[in-house]
Design a protein around this motif. Structure first.
Motif, short mmCIF file in Angstrom:
data_model
loop_
_atom_site.label_atom_id
_atom_site.label_comp_id
_atom_site.label_asym_id
_atom_site.label_seq_id
_atom_site.Cartn_x
_atom_site.Cartn_y
_atom_site.Cartn_z
N VAL A 83 0.86 -1.19 0.00
CA VAL A 83 0.00 0.00 0.00
C VAL A 83 0.89 1.24 0.00
N LEU A 84 0.27 2.38 -0.26
CA LEU A 84 0.98 3.66 -0.19
C LEU A 84 0.32 4.48 0.91
N HIS A 85 1.12 4.90 1.89
CA HIS A 85 0.60 5.66 3.03
C HIS A 85 1.35 6.98 3.18
N LEU A 86 0.72 7.89 3.91
CA LEU A 86 1.42 9.08 4.40
C LEU A 86 1.88 8.78 5.82
N HIS A 87 3.20 8.76 6.04
CA HIS A 87 3.76 8.44 7.35
C HIS A 87 4.44 9.67 7.95
N HIS A 88 4.38 9.74 9.26
CA HIS A 88 5.16 10.76 9.97
C HIS A 88 6.62 10.32 10.01
N THR A 89 7.51 11.25 9.73
CA THR A 89 8.95 11.00 9.80
C THR A 89 9.58 12.20 10.51
N PRO A 90 10.87 12.09 10.89
CA PRO A 90 11.53 13.24 11.51
C PRO A 90 11.56 14.47 10.59
N HIS A 91 11.33 14.27 9.27
CA HIS A 91 11.34 15.38 8.32
C HIS A 91 9.94 15.87 7.99
N GLY A 92 8.95 15.35 8.68
CA GLY A 92 7.56 15.68 8.36
C GLY A 92 6.88 14.50 7.69
#
Length: 439
Positions: A83-92
């Motif tokens: 799947v393709l998700h929007l994930h939180h990362t240290p860069h946003g």
């Protein structure tokens, strides 16, 4: 699966370059490899935390918050899921391709899941000075298809209205493919004559015609090892469609004035705003060529299909066209831009942003800088399709149910953002949505 085997699995994953986590069936992270901690970690221990809390800041699993959950899908059918998700990362927030693989114990039962994460560098969910930008459901659906087809050599046709950024999509396919180190060659098929088409595409030998003072490689040769992008292929006359079909079927070509057949090595991506199927029926586009180029169609959404992306696109375009760095739109200007209908799509939005940047002298581009340009635009359309409207008096409970159904379907609003816009907690929203579904 014994603790010893789990330890071996974790040790193996720790040596791999891609970010990976091991999870149990209840969404709990058992371990994360060094690459995951480096790319997605927030400085706190990950073991024991829920994957949806780390990746999405949700307090319930993804499938209960309006997202597709690869772990649940993999648990249901026992196979790997992507799947393709929007994930939180240290860069946003980032677009992240997630692949979930079930791990079975000695008795064949699923004991753990391994998730592999890959940040999609061809697109951004935040304002960016280049490349694809978006976060709406329509944009993500397109991006998912790009990632699905990129690593194959399948022919791709990009279909959609004019001005939707098809060349940027073609470049994204190229950059996500195994041919990314090769050239990307774009050809505009509109207005091509037979002589120009052959000489440009196939090249020519010295003396092939008057003015041919030296051998010239064609664009097919220039695209060797990379991607050939034929834009507006629907504009290609029938006589030239035959020549293109021969190239695609034989994988060979001959320079104008040449005798030798040369091998072609490129990945084909085409684009058009025309209805190719209707053209085939009208016999203005060859049926055999249509099936040759139409292995994997991708719809490039118009702006009205991804209206939630308009403010993000406007900010990105301002970065690209403004001669003064660091300027910004006022909230009123962004709201005005988001409320317009764009027949020219991103190309029209870009023109409007660039004109406004030339009118503004200060650090903020405001509503008057945009409205001053409105006279040369088409008249405003009526209420957009899908607007929330009622033509009868209903009870407040019915009104809330209908409004929630409408709001939940809005592009660019995941559950967390919708709760924030509605002024309620995510938990309250989930409860209301569940109550609506139960009615």
């Amino acid at each position: 699966m014994t603790a010893h085997l789990l330890s071996e699995l974790i040790s193996f994953l720790d040596g791999l370059p891609e970010p990976r986590i091991v999870m149990s069936a209840d969404y709990r992270i058992v371990a994360a490899n060094a690459a995951y901690i480096r790319e997605f970690g927030d400085g706190t221990p990950l073991a024991g935390r829920m994957c949806y809390e780390v990746s999405h800041r949700f307090d319930v699993p993804c499938d209960q918050a309006g997202e597709s959950c690869p772990l649940k899908l993999s648990l249901e059918d026992g196979n790997p899921q992507r799947v393709l998700h929007l994930h939180h990362t240290p860069h946003g927030e980032e677009h992240v391709a997630v692949e979930t693989t079930p791990i079975r114990d000695d008795e064949g039962r699923i004991a753990y899941f391994v998730e592999t994460m890959r940040v999609v560098r061809q697109a951004s969910s935040r304002a960016a000075a280049q490349g694809l930008v978006g976060r709406s459901p329509a944009f993500i659906a397109m991006l998912e298809k790009i990632l699905r087809v990129a690593n194959s050599d399948a022919a791709v046709v990009l279909l959609g209205e004019t001005g939707t950024g098809k060349e940027l999509v073609a470049r994204a396919i190229h950059e996500a493919s195994a041919r990314e180190e090769g050239p990307f060659v774009a050809v505009d098929c509109a207005g091509m004559t037979e002589t120009l088409f052959e000489s440009e595409l196939f090249g020519y030998e010295k003396g092939a015609f008057t003015g041919a003072t030296h051998r010239k490689p064609g664009l097919v040769e220039a695209a060797s090892g990379g991607t050939l992008f034929l834009d507006e292929i629907g504009e290609l006359p029938l006589s030239l469609q035959v020549k293109l079909l021969r190239l695609l079927e034989t994988g060979t070509y001959r320079r104008v004035g040449g005798l030798d057949w040369l091998p072609a090595d490129f990945r084909l991506v085409t684009a058009t705003h025309r209805d190719l199927r209707a053209m085939v029926q009208a016999e203005t586009f060859r049926r055999d060529l249509y099936f040759r180029i139409n292995t994997f169609p991708i719809h490039t959404p118009a702006l009205h299909e991804r209206s939630g992306d308009i403010p993000l696109l406007a900010i990105s375009l301002l970065e690209r066209v403004d001669r003064k760095a660091g300027r910004r739109f006022s909230p009123a200007a962004l709201e005005w831009l988001a409320g317009r209908r764009y027949s020219g799509n991103i190309r029209e939005l870009r023109n409007l942003v660039e004109r406004a940047s030339l009118l503004a002298d200060g650090e903020v581009i405001d509503l008057p800088h945009l409205i001053d340009l409105a006279d040369d635009l088409p008249p405003e359309a009526g209420p957009a399709a899908g607007s929330f409207a009622l033509n009868e008096v209903v009870s407040l409970a019915t009104l809330e149910r209908r409004y929630l159904a409408w709001a939940r379907a809005r592009p660019g609003l995941d559950a967390a953002r919708l709760a924030e816009r509605l002024g309620v907690s995510p938990r309250t929203l989930y409860r209301k949505l569940q109550g609506r579904a139960a009615d």
